[in-house]
Motif scaffolding. Structure first.
Motif, PDB file in Angstrom:
ATOM      1  N   GLY A 151       0.786  -1.223   0.000  1.00  7.59           N
ATOM      2  CA  GLY A 151       0.000   0.000   0.000  1.00  7.59           C
ATOM      3  C   GLY A 151       0.814   1.266   0.000  1.00  7.59           C
ATOM      4  O   GLY A 151       0.261   2.364  -0.196  1.00  7.59           O
ATOM      5  N   ALA A 152       2.130   1.172   0.224  1.00  4.52           N
ATOM      6  CA  ALA A 152       2.995   2.349   0.130  1.00  4.52           C
ATOM      7  C   ALA A 152       3.148   2.727  -1.340  1.00  4.52           C
ATOM      8  O   ALA A 152       3.120   1.869  -2.225  1.00  4.52           O
ATOM      9  N   SER A 153       3.330   4.015  -1.590  1.00  4.64           N
ATOM     10  CA  SER A 153       3.413   4.457  -2.978  1.00  4.64           C
ATOM     11  C   SER A 153       4.417   5.586  -3.134  1.00  4.64           C
ATOM     12  O   SER A 153       4.797   6.242  -2.161  1.00  4.64           O
ATOM     13  N   VAL A 154       4.850   5.790  -4.368  1.00  3.21           N
ATOM     14  CA  VAL A 154       5.747   6.886  -4.728  1.00  3.21           C
ATOM     15  C   VAL A 154       5.143   7.590  -5.932  1.00  3.21           C
ATOM     16  O   VAL A 154       4.928   6.965  -6.976  1.00  3.21           O
ATOM     17  N   ASP A 155       4.855   8.871  -5.768  1.00  2.00           N
ATOM     18  CA  ASP A 155       4.220   9.650  -6.841  1.00  2.00           C
ATOM     19  C   ASP A 155       2.988   8.943  -7.399  1.00  2.00           C
ATOM     20  O   ASP A 155       2.743   8.919  -8.609  1.00  2.00           O
ATOM     21  N   GLY A 156       2.218   8.341  -6.504  1.00  3.18           N
ATOM     22  CA  GLY A 156       0.970   7.699  -6.891  1.00  3.18           C
ATOM     23  C   GLY A 156       1.088   6.285  -7.407  1.00  3.18           C
ATOM     24  O   GLY A 156       0.071   5.636  -7.686  1.00  3.18           O
ATOM     25  N   LYS A 157       2.311   5.770  -7.521  1.00  3.29           N
ATOM     26  CA  LYS A 157       2.525   4.402  -8.004  1.00  3.29           C
ATOM     27  C   LYS A 157       2.917   3.505  -6.844  1.00  3.29           C
ATOM     28  O   LYS A 157       3.799   3.837  -6.060  1.00  3.29           O
ATOM     29  N   GLN A 158       2.270   2.347  -6.746  1.00  2.02           N
ATOM     30  CA  GLN A 158       2.492   1.445  -5.627  1.00  2.02           C
ATOM     31  C   GLN A 158       3.887   0.814  -5.661  1.00  2.02           C
ATOM     32  O   GLN A 158       4.406   0.481  -6.732  1.00  2.02           O
ATOM     33  N   THR A 159       4.474   0.627  -4.473  1.00  2.00           N
ATOM     34  CA  THR A 159       5.679  -0.193  -4.407  1.00  2.00           C
ATOM     35  C   THR A 159       5.315  -1.597  -4.892  1.00  2.00           C
ATOM     36  O   THR A 159       4.187  -2.060  -4.729  1.00  2.00           O
ATOM     37  N   GLY A 160       6.291  -2.242  -5.508  1.00  2.00           N
ATOM     38  CA  GLY A 160       6.033  -3.548  -6.107  1.00  2.00           C
ATOM     39  C   GLY A 160       5.897  -3.477  -7.620  1.00  2.00           C
ATOM     40  O   GLY A 160       5.841  -4.511  -8.282  1.00  2.00           O
ATOM     41  N   GLY A 161       5.873  -2.261  -8.167  1.00  2.00           N
ATOM     42  CA  GLY A 161       5.753  -2.108  -9.602  1.00  2.00           C
ATOM     43  C   GLY A 161       6.915  -1.393 -10.245  1.00  2.00           C
ATOM     44  O   GLY A 161       6.865  -1.064 -11.428  1.00  2.00           O
TER      45      GLY A 161
END
Length: 364
Positions: free
Chosen positions: A162-172
């Motif tokens: 559920g953590a994200s960077v600039d609206g994109k989820q970690t894991g991607g």
């Protein structure tokens, strides 16, 4: 008493839906790779914004199979953090590669582009950044280093669902990523469980074969694989919780921000860079009087924990790899860190109680 995480309260809030789902799965009797596993994989991929999400037995296996599918193997080096749970480095060792530990940022507790780049050798094949405690790494910087040197990225997202960077989820962000569903995680099962995510079709196909005894067609085996499948009953529980993960993470963030407001000036509170969204798998402070705070909390029957007291480069199991390795920031953080109770159902009065004990311990 205030626990580190209150799984019972959460279960009772979700009991009717979880129990009904479990009973339906028991009646269906499709216990291995059943419809709930398939549905959860689809729902998780949609939530995380990735092409593929593949359920596996646990978070350690998620990292292990992700590395294998990414082509990391004997003699390769993988740069990662020493300030993490041992599973990060175990997975690297499982594939025959060597974990190369680098120092961390003193505020985020994550590896940095500069520490990574300084450790690159001709044997380096991958970077495994850990989104520690739910705080995303400087992923844009890590990606720039990886691109410059032709390295693969395998994200350790065990603590960052559920953590994200600039609206994109970690894991991607990487070639592949591994998640853990250990019960205390932000998205936790009632036993072990894990997930590999990737946007690469070939990596996804390899993970699916590896998790199921090296078999794509039943009783036909192309490679030596593993028995590493997500359990159907755990998938039922995860599906119920996934629908509420944003709510759960917001509850964690609300309590974390109250902690930080009330503890300001007393201890070093967790840092948020404003780029990544921290989901507070742990709320971890720093203090030179860590031991006094810990003793006071324990005396008040308030749970707390030190994650992690001995960094991986100082562990006996990695002694041969780490002779002469010095990671001063990691070592300083390990000597001063303390994690407080944090979970979605944590009440404001409980946060205030914890802070009150800390203030008293510090004579504030």
């Amino acid at each position: 008493m205030i626990p580190m995480v209150d799984l019972k309260t959460q279960y009772h809030q979700l009991k009717d839906e979880i129990d009904a789902g479990l009973l339906a799965a028991l009646e269906n009797t499709a216990f291995v790779m059943g419809p709930n596993v398939q549905a959860f994989e689809k729902e998780a991929a949609e939530y995380l914004g990735v092409k593929h999400a593949i359920g596996v037995a646990n978070g350690t296996e998620a990292l292990h199979l992700a590395l294998l599918a990414a082509g990391i193997g004997q003699g390769d080096e993988v740069i990662t953090s020493a300030f993490t749970f041992i599973a990060t480095a175990e997975a690297i060792r499982y594939v025959g590669a060597k974990p190369v530990f680098v120092d961390i940022d003193p505020r985020t507790f994550n590896i940095t582009p500069a520490t990574v780049e300084a450790a690159i050798t001709p044997q380096t094949k991958a970077i495994m950044p850990v989104h520690l405690f739910g705080q995303p790494v400087d992923i844009a910087g890590i990606q720039a280093v990886a691109h410059k040197h032709g390295l693969k990225i395998v994200e350790d997202c065990a603590q960052s669902f559920g953590a994200s960077v600039d609206g994109k989820q970690t894991g991607g962000f990487g070639l592949a990523s591994g998640f853990s569903f250990f019960p205390s995680k932000n998205l936790g099962a009632y036993g072990d469980g894990g997930l590999v995510t990737t946007n690469d079709d070939d990596v996804a196909a390899k993970v699916k074969v590896l998790r199921n005894h090296g078999s794509e067609v039943r009783y036909y085996h192309d490679v030596i694989g593993y028995n590493s499948r997500l359990d159907e009953l755990q998938a039922v529980i995860l599906r119920v919780k996934l629908k509420r993960i944003a709510q759960f993470n917001e509850g964690r963030r609300r309590s974390a921000h109250l902690y930080s407001e009330l503890l300001a000036g007393l201890v070093e509170t967790p840092y948020e860079d404003g780029i990544g969204v921290h989901v507070y798998h742990q709320y971890t402070l720093l203090s030179d009087r860590r031991d006094a705070i810990q003793a006071a909390l324990q005396n008040a029957q308030i749970a707390c924990a030190v994650y992690y007291p001995v960094p991986l480069h100082q562990q006996k199991v990695f002694a041969a790899d780490c002779q002469g390795v010095s990671l001063p920031v990691t070592e300083a953080v390990a000597a001063r860190c303390l994690s407080l109770p944090i979970f979605p159902e944590l009440a404001e009065e409980q946060v205030r109680e914890v802070v009150g004990v800390i203030r008293s311990a510090l004579g504030a």
